[in-house]
Design an enzyme around this catalytic site. Structure first.
Site, PDB file in Angstrom:
ATOM      1  N   ASN A 107      31.845 -31.313 -75.410  1.00 34.20           N
ATOM      2  CA  ASN A 107      32.167 -31.540 -73.970  1.00 34.20           C
ATOM      3  C   ASN A 107      31.674 -30.177 -73.224  1.00 34.20           C
ATOM      4  O   ASN A 107      31.243 -30.338 -72.186  1.00 34.20           O
ATOM      5  CB  ASN A 107      33.626 -31.793 -73.809  1.00 34.20           C
ATOM      6  N   THR A 152       9.044 -46.344 -29.627  1.00 38.04           N
ATOM      7  CA  THR A 152      10.378 -46.644 -30.072  1.00 38.04           C
ATOM      8  C   THR A 152      10.512 -48.087 -30.251  1.00 38.04           C
ATOM      9  O   THR A 152       9.630 -48.951 -29.389  1.00 38.04           O
ATOM     10  CB  THR A 152      11.391 -46.230 -28.794  1.00 38.04           C
ATOM     11  N   HIS A 153      11.366 -48.775 -31.052  1.00 34.60           N
ATOM     12  CA  HIS A 153      11.237 -50.057 -31.444  1.00 34.60           C
ATOM     13  C   HIS A 153       9.943 -50.443 -31.782  1.00 34.60           C
ATOM     14  O   HIS A 153       9.832 -51.662 -31.848  1.00 34.60           O
ATOM     15  CB  HIS A 153      11.744 -50.988 -30.062  1.00 34.60           C
ATOM     16  N   SER A 274      -8.375 -54.590 -54.624  1.00 31.78           N
ATOM     17  CA  SER A 274      -7.740 -55.897 -55.104  1.00 31.78           C
ATOM     18  C   SER A 274      -8.611 -56.510 -56.029  1.00 31.78           C
ATOM     19  O   SER A 274      -9.905 -56.423 -56.066  1.00 31.78           O
ATOM     20  CB  SER A 274      -7.824 -56.629 -53.769  1.00 31.78           C
ATOM     21  N   ASN A 282      -5.799 -51.169 -50.663  1.00 33.60           N
ATOM     22  CA  ASN A 282      -4.391 -51.037 -50.602  1.00 33.60           C
ATOM     23  C   ASN A 282      -3.617 -49.705 -50.573  1.00 33.60           C
ATOM     24  O   ASN A 282      -3.786 -48.842 -51.640  1.00 33.60           O
ATOM     25  CB  ASN A 282      -3.733 -52.108 -51.529  1.00 33.60           C
ATOM     26  N   GLN A 319      28.572 -39.778 -70.712  1.00 36.29           N
ATOM     27  CA  GLN A 319      27.314 -39.824 -71.556  1.00 36.29           C
ATOM     28  C   GLN A 319      26.366 -40.648 -70.564  1.00 36.29           C
ATOM     29  O   GLN A 319      25.220 -40.193 -70.566  1.00 36.29           O
ATOM     30  CB  GLN A 319      27.339 -40.433 -72.936  1.00 36.29           C
ATOM     31  N   LYS A 322      23.282 -39.133 -67.615  1.00 33.59           N
ATOM     32  CA  LYS A 322      21.991 -38.640 -67.604  1.00 33.59           C
ATOM     33  C   LYS A 322      20.885 -39.690 -67.393  1.00 33.59           C
ATOM     34  O   LYS A 322      19.897 -38.994 -66.535  1.00 33.59           O
ATOM     35  CB  LYS A 322      21.739 -37.877 -69.088  1.00 33.59           C
TER      36      LYS A 322
END
Ligand code: ARG
Length: 462
Positions: A107, A152-153, A274, A282, A319, A322
Site C-alpha cells: 500500500n 466574437t461569436h 484523402s 486534412n 488499483q 493508474k
C-alpha cells in the site's frame, strides 16, 4: 505471497480481475528506486544486516537491468509490479529477498511509486509546454504586425494582429504551467513507511527514504498516505485544463486551414490526404488533439468517480487509478507535441488574413471612437451614427472608408475628411495600444516579457 492463509489458489477469473501487471509494469523504474531507498534505510537503521541490505540492493540492480533489456514479464499470478520484482529478486538472491518487505506494505509502496511516476510526468509535461510557449512567442514576434480579423461569436469584430492572437495562447499555457508547479509542490511528500495503513513498529527513518527519493518530507498521516490519490487527480485536473486549451488552439487551426478562411497552410508533416479526394489535405493532427481532450477529461472523471466514497484506508478500487493517468499522460504529451509542431511550422497567409480583416466592417468601432474623440459626441450616439454609416455602405456593397465624405456628412455633419485616416485596419490595430491591447508595439512588449519569463533572452537561441 499469502499461501499460509489459503487452502486453494485463485480462480482464473480472480487472477484476471486482480492482475495490474499489464499496466503497472510501467512503474518498474520507480518501484526499483523506492525499494533501493527502503533497503538502504533498513540497513542503515540496523533493521536488516548490512550484508543482507547490500545483497538485496545488488539483486534489485540486476532485476532492473533485466527489465531494461527484456521488458517486464507479465505473469498474472504475480499480480503486480511489486510482487513481480520481489519474486524475481528471490529467484536471483534466495530467501534473503524476503527481508526487503520488512516495515513496508504494497500500500505505501504503490503510493510511493505512483507519486514518483506522476512527479516525472508533471516535469515532462511542463517541459513540453515550455517548448510550445517558445513556438508561440517565436511566431508572435514574427507576426506582431500581421493583421487578421478578430472575432466574437465567430463574426468579424475588430481587426487584431496574429501575434496578439497567438500570445493569448501563451498566457493560457503560462497559467497551465503554474497549475503543474502548484501540483508538484503539494504532492512532493513521501508516503513510504506508512506501511499497510497504521505505520510500523520497526525503527524506520522516514526522513532518510524521503530525502533519497527527492521528496521534501515524509507524509504526516499514515492513513492518508496510503489512501490519497489527489496528487494524481491534481495532475489530471491540470491535464484536462491543458487539453481544453490545446483543443481550442487546434480548433483555430482547423478553421483557419479551411478553404473559405485560408489563413494558414498546415505543415505537410502534420496533415493527411484523402483516399478518394486527391485535392484534400486534412488537419487530422489538430482534429485528434481536439478529440483527445474528450478522453483526457474522461480520465479525470474516471478517477474522480473511482475515489468518490471510498472509506479509509486502501481499497482495491484504487488499483484502477493508474490506467486513466497513464492514458491521459500519453495523449497529452502527443497533443502538446503536435500543437508545438503546428505552431512552429504553419505558414500563415498574411494576404488572406489582411483581406478578411477588410470585410465585415471591422473598423466600425474606430469610426465611433473617432466621433467621440474628434467631435466630442457621447459614445452611445456615436455608435448610432456609425450604425447608419455601416447600413449605407452595406447597401452599396462597399467598405466603410469607400463612402464619399458627402454621404458621411449627410449622416452627421460633424464628420470631416480626417476620419478616413482612422478607418484603415492598420490604424485600427495601431490605435489599440492600451496595456495588453493588439497594437504591434504592445505585442512586441509582451513578446519581450515572455522571452524573459521563459529564460530565453535574445541571443540565447540557436
Ligand atoms: N497492485 C496494487 C495497486 O495498484 C498494489 C497494492 C495492493 N495492496 C493490497 N492491499 N492488495 O493498488
Amino acid at each position: 505471497m499469502w499461501g499460509g492463509r489459503f487452502a486453494a489458489g485463485p480462480s482464473a477469473i480472480m487472477r484476471e480481475i486482480n492482475a495490474s501487471i499489464p499496466f503497472d509494469k510501467a512503474l518498474w523504474g520507480q518501484d526499483i528506486a523506492a525499494s533501493k531507498a527502503h533497503v538502504a534505510m533498513l540497513g542503515a537503521a540496523g533493521i536488516v544486516s548490512a550484508e543482507d541490505a547490500a545483497a538485496i540492493a545488488a539483486g534489485l540492480d540486476q532485476v532492473a537491468a533485466e527489465y531494461a533489456a527484456n521488458g517486464v514479464p507479465e505473469d498474472w499470478d504475480l499480480e503486480d509490479i511489486h510482487m513481480t520484482t520481489e519474486s524475481r529478486l528471490a529467484e536471483l538472491i534466495g530467501p534473503v529477498a524476503g527481508r526487503l518487505h520488512t516495515a513496508r506494505s504494497r500500500n505505501d509502496q504503490v503510493a510511493t511509486d505512483f507519486r514518483l511516476w506522476v512527479r516525472d510526468c508533471l516535469d515532462q509535461t511542463d517541459a513540453g509546454l515550455h517548448a510550445l510557449q517558445v513556438a508561440l512567442v517565436t511566431r508572435a514576434d514574427e507576426h506582431a504586425a500581421s493583421i487578421m480579423p478578430g472575432f466574437t461569436h465567430l463574426q468579424t469584430a475588430q481587426p487584431v494582429t496574429l501575434g496578439h492572437h497567438l500570445l493569448a495562447y501563451y498566457e493560457m499555457i503560462r497559467r497551465d504551467r503554474s497549475r503543474l508547479a502548484d501540483a508538484r509542490v503539494r504532492m512532493n511528500e513521501c508516503p513510504l513507511g506508512a506501511a499497510a495503513l497504521a505505520g510500523t513498529g520497526f525503527p524506520i527513518d522516514r526522513d532518510a527514504t524521503a530525502a533519497a527519493l527527492g521528496f521534501d518530507r515524509p507524509t504526516a498521516n499514515s492513513l492518508d498516505s496510503v489512501s490519497d490519490r489527489d496528487f494524481a487527480l491534481d495532475f489530471l485536473m491540470a491535464a484536462a485544463q491543458i487539453s481544453l486549451h490545446l483543443s481550442r488552439l487546434a480548433e483555430e487551426f482547423i478553421i483557419w486551414a479551411s478553404q473559405p478562411f485560408g489563413f494558414v497552410v498546415l505543415p505537410d508533416s502534420l496533415s493527411t490526404g484523402s483516399s478518394i479526394m486527391p485535392q484534400k489535405k486534412n488537419p487530422d493532427a489538430a482534429e485528434l488533439v481536439r478529440g483527445h481532450s474528450g478522453r483526457i477529461v474522461g480520465a479525470l472523471t474516471s478517477l474522480m468517480i473511482t475515489m468518490k466514497g471510498l472509506p479509509l484506508a486502501y481499497s482495491k478500487d484504487m488499483q484502477d487509478d493508474k490506467p486513466p493517468v497513464f492514458e491521459a499522460a500519453s495523449l497529452l504529451a502527443l497533443s502538446i507535441a503536435a500543437m508545438t509542431g503546428m505552431v512552429a511550422e504553419a505558414r500563415f497567409r498574411e494576404d488572406r488574413m489582411r483581406a478578411a480583416a477588410e470585410l465585415g466592417y471591422a473598423t466600425a468601432t474606430d469610426l465611433a471612437d473617432w466621433l467621440v474623440r474628434q467631435a466630442d459626441i457621447p459614445f452611445r450616439q456615436a455608435h448610432h451614427i456609425t450604425g447608419s454609416a455601416v447600413r449605407l455602405a452595406e447597401s452599396r456593397g462597399i467598405a466603410l472608408d469607400r463612402l464619399p465624405l458627402a454621404d458621411l456628412q449627410a449622416i452627421d455633419p460633424r464628420i470631416d475628411d480626417r476620419v478616413f485616416a482612422a478607418l484603415s485596419v492598420e490604424a485600427s490595430v495601431a490605435a489599440r495600444a492600451s496595456h495588453g491591447g493588439t497594437a504591434p508595439g504592445q505585442v512586441k512588449l509582451r513578446v519581450a516579457d515572455a522571452r524573459l519569463a521563459l529564460g530565453w533572452a535574445p541571443g540565447l537561441e540557436g
